[in-house]
Design a protein around this motif. Structure first.
Motif, mmCIF file in Angstrom:
data_model
loop_
_atom_site.group_PDB
_atom_site.id
_atom_site.type_symbol
_atom_site.label_atom_id
_atom_site.label_comp_id
_atom_site.label_asym_id
_atom_site.label_seq_id
_atom_site.Cartn_x
_atom_site.Cartn_y
_atom_site.Cartn_z
ATOM 1 N N ALA A 2 0.673 -1.175 0.006
ATOM 2 C CA ALA A 2 -0.033 -0.071 0.004
ATOM 3 C C ALA A 2 0.943 1.267 -0.031
ATOM 4 C CB ALA A 2 -0.911 -0.111 1.274
ATOM 5 N N TYR A 3 1.897 1.148 0.806
ATOM 6 C CA TYR A 3 2.778 2.454 0.872
ATOM 7 C C TYR A 3 3.478 2.661 -0.677
ATOM 8 C CZ TYR A 3 6.686 5.614 2.261
ATOM 9 O OH TYR A 3 7.363 6.777 2.457
ATOM 10 N N ARG A 4 4.148 1.551 -1.264
ATOM 11 C CA ARG A 4 4.545 1.605 -2.460
ATOM 12 C C ARG A 4 3.508 2.083 -3.543
ATOM 13 N NH1 ARG A 4 6.981 -3.189 -1.052
ATOM 14 N NH2 ARG A 4 5.500 -4.614 -2.282
ATOM 15 N N ASP A 5 2.224 1.785 -3.225
ATOM 16 C CA ASP A 5 1.560 2.213 -4.418
ATOM 17 C C ASP A 5 0.687 3.596 -3.873
ATOM 18 O OD1 ASP A 5 1.656 -0.261 -5.750
ATOM 19 O OD2 ASP A 5 -0.135 -1.162 -4.921
ATOM 20 N N ARG A 6 1.162 4.026 -2.609
ATOM 21 C CA ARG A 6 0.511 5.428 -2.222
ATOM 22 C C ARG A 6 -0.941 5.290 -2.049
ATOM 23 N NH1 ARG A 6 4.974 6.136 -0.875
ATOM 24 N NH2 ARG A 6 6.237 7.677 -1.072
ATOM 25 N N SER A 7 -1.495 4.145 -1.575
ATOM 26 C CA SER A 7 -2.797 3.730 -1.740
ATOM 27 C C SER A 7 -3.403 3.910 -0.057
ATOM 28 C CB SER A 7 -3.275 2.158 -1.978
ATOM 29 O OG SER A 7 -4.673 1.752 -2.063
ATOM 30 N N PHE A 8 -4.082 4.796 -0.008
ATOM 31 C CA PHE A 8 -4.647 5.244 1.443
ATOM 32 C C PHE A 8 -6.229 5.454 1.441
ATOM 33 C CE2 PHE A 8 -0.232 6.840 1.016
ATOM 34 C CZ PHE A 8 0.212 6.507 2.157
ATOM 35 N N GLU A 40 -4.576 19.302 1.211
ATOM 36 C CA GLU A 40 -3.775 19.515 -0.100
ATOM 37 C C GLU A 40 -2.478 18.412 0.178
ATOM 38 O OE1 GLU A 40 -4.141 23.959 -1.621
ATOM 39 O OE2 GLU A 40 -2.930 23.556 0.106
ATOM 40 N N SER A 41 -2.015 18.368 1.043
ATOM 41 C CA SER A 41 -0.853 17.314 1.567
ATOM 42 C C SER A 41 -1.248 15.951 1.309
ATOM 43 C CB SER A 41 -0.046 17.664 2.848
ATOM 44 O OG SER A 41 0.966 17.034 2.943
ATOM 45 N N TYR A 42 -2.471 15.617 1.924
ATOM 46 C CA TYR A 42 -3.116 14.333 1.581
ATOM 47 C C TYR A 42 -3.176 13.930 0.326
ATOM 48 C CZ TYR A 42 -6.142 10.314 2.147
ATOM 49 O OH TYR A 42 -6.656 9.135 2.174
ATOM 50 N N ARG A 88 -2.188 8.278 -4.411
ATOM 51 C CA ARG A 88 -1.852 8.124 -5.969
ATOM 52 C C ARG A 88 -2.913 6.828 -6.298
ATOM 53 N NH1 ARG A 88 0.824 11.629 -8.316
ATOM 54 N NH2 ARG A 88 2.815 12.595 -6.987
ATOM 55 N N SER A 89 -3.489 6.086 -5.136
ATOM 56 C CA SER A 89 -4.354 5.099 -5.892
ATOM 57 C C SER A 89 -5.348 4.777 -4.343
ATOM 58 C CB SER A 89 -3.613 3.920 -5.830
ATOM 59 O OG SER A 89 -4.177 2.566 -5.906
ATOM 60 N N GLY A 90 -6.413 4.246 -4.805
ATOM 61 C CA GLY A 90 -7.427 3.915 -3.821
ATOM 62 C C GLY A 90 -7.653 2.282 -3.606
ATOM 63 N N ALA A 91 -6.659 1.664 -4.464
ATOM 64 C CA ALA A 91 -6.749 0.103 -4.591
ATOM 65 C C ALA A 91 -6.275 -0.401 -3.575
ATOM 66 C CB ALA A 91 -5.948 -0.399 -5.650
ATOM 67 N N LYS A 92 -6.985 -1.606 -3.223
ATOM 68 C CA LYS A 92 -6.608 -2.477 -1.968
ATOM 69 C C LYS A 92 -5.267 -3.440 -2.245
ATOM 70 C CE LYS A 92 -11.224 -3.261 -0.270
ATOM 71 N NZ LYS A 92 -12.159 -4.037 0.253
ATOM 72 N N PRO A 93 -4.213 -3.529 -1.150
ATOM 73 C CA PRO A 93 -4.563 -3.009 0.023
ATOM 74 C C PRO A 93 -4.461 -1.660 0.422
ATOM 75 C CG PRO A 93 -2.297 -3.986 -0.208
ATOM 76 C CD PRO A 93 -3.142 -4.145 -1.577
#
Length: 308
Positions: free
Chosen positions: A96-102, A135-137, A142-147
């Protein structure tokens, strides 16, 4: 001015992309059919042309008002996002961190201040616009995909960032993550704009650099993104060093025979330097401009292997 050209050694990270997404790099899709001596002569001529261009760029920048403006600004040269100090707990969290998925499951605070101070290790400070937490968030995701990693809130703090002027302490949003005791940090001040180049870009197609993705701890090496085509032998980056600048010239090796699809292949190239970058400006020989910091490009990599 004394220029020292040298050949790079590189680490390769390949990704085949649509040229629509990175049109500026599509020029790297060209190449030549290999044909014995004629190819070697063409390579020698191209190398001389690139070296001449690099010296032109260095001469234009050294001592220029653009170089002065660059050294007075805030230009990150390494990550402006830092994971929790305790590290990431699981394989899914690391992905998730690599994909920037939060996923946001809390409220982000409003920003009171409009500006923040960048404190350089050299003892000087610079005032820069401060981003709101929202803005910072938004820049972080960069992604909303799981995980996904779950953000539960944020507060304003500070972090250390590597910059073109050495380490700097900058305001940062500290995002709390579900399941973690320490926050994820994201620099909250905007980088300075790139100064106008004193030299015009190369006319016509060229192999441009896609951006700077990291600088070594001792600043004796920098990693940049170069592009090449699907049917050539890869990208190479030459370096010309002067007292005021480091000029990087990207090119591609000879083309292989056969059918070739129109694709841009991104390649990470780590360039070894004769001495630390210091406050010298890192320049793209083709554009004549500073190489922009673009860590997101490096996150698209699919693998690495050694190359010379």
């Amino acid at each position: 001015m004394r220029a020292r050209p040298s050949r790079s050694r590189c680490l390769v990270a390949v990704l085949v992309l649509s040229v629509v997404g990175l049109g500026a790099l599509a020029a790297g899709c060209g190449g030549r059919e290999t044909n014995g001596g004629s190819t070697r002569e063409a390579d020698d001529e191209s190398r001389q042309v690139r070296a001449h261009r690099a010296r032109q760029v260095a001469a234009a920048w050294d001592g220029s008002s653009a170089a002065v403006a660059w050294r007075a600004g805030y230009h990150p040269t390494d990550e402006i996002t830092q994971p929790p100090r305790e590290g990431l707990h699981t394989k899914d969290d690391r992905q998730a961190y690599r994909d920037r998925s939060f996923a946001l499951r809390g409220k982000l605070p409003p920003t009171g201040a409009k500006e923040g101070q960048v404190a350089f290790a050299e003892g000087r400070a610079l005032t820069r616009p401060l981003e709101a937490a929202k803005e910072s968030y938004g820049a972080l995701v960069r992604s909303g995909a799981k995980p996904r990693l779950t953000v539960t809130g944020a507060k304003l703090g500070e972090m250390t960032v590597v910059t073109s002027r050495g380490p700097a302490t900058v305001p940062a949003w500290l995002f709390s993550l579900r399941g973690y005791d320490t926050p994820l940090k994201q620099a909250a001040v905007t980088a300075s704009g790139l100064p106008r180049s004193p030299v015009e870009p190369v006319a016509g197609p060229s192999t441009r650099l896609g951006g700077l993705v990291r600088s070594a701890v001792d600043a004796r090496a920098v990693t940049v993104i170069a592009s090449h085509g699907a049917c050539d032998d890869g990208a190479v980056v030459d370096v010309t060093e002067t007292s005021g600048s480091v000029v990087l010239s990207a090119s591609v090796r000879g083309r292989r025979a056969g059918l070739c699809t129109k694709q841009a292949v991104l390649q990470q190239v780590t360039v070894q330097l004769g001495r630390p970058v210091g406050d010298r400006v890192l320049l793209d020989a083709h554009t004549g401009r500073p190489v922009p910091y673009r860590p997101w490009v490096a996150r698209l990599q699919v693998g690495e292997e050694a190359a010379s």
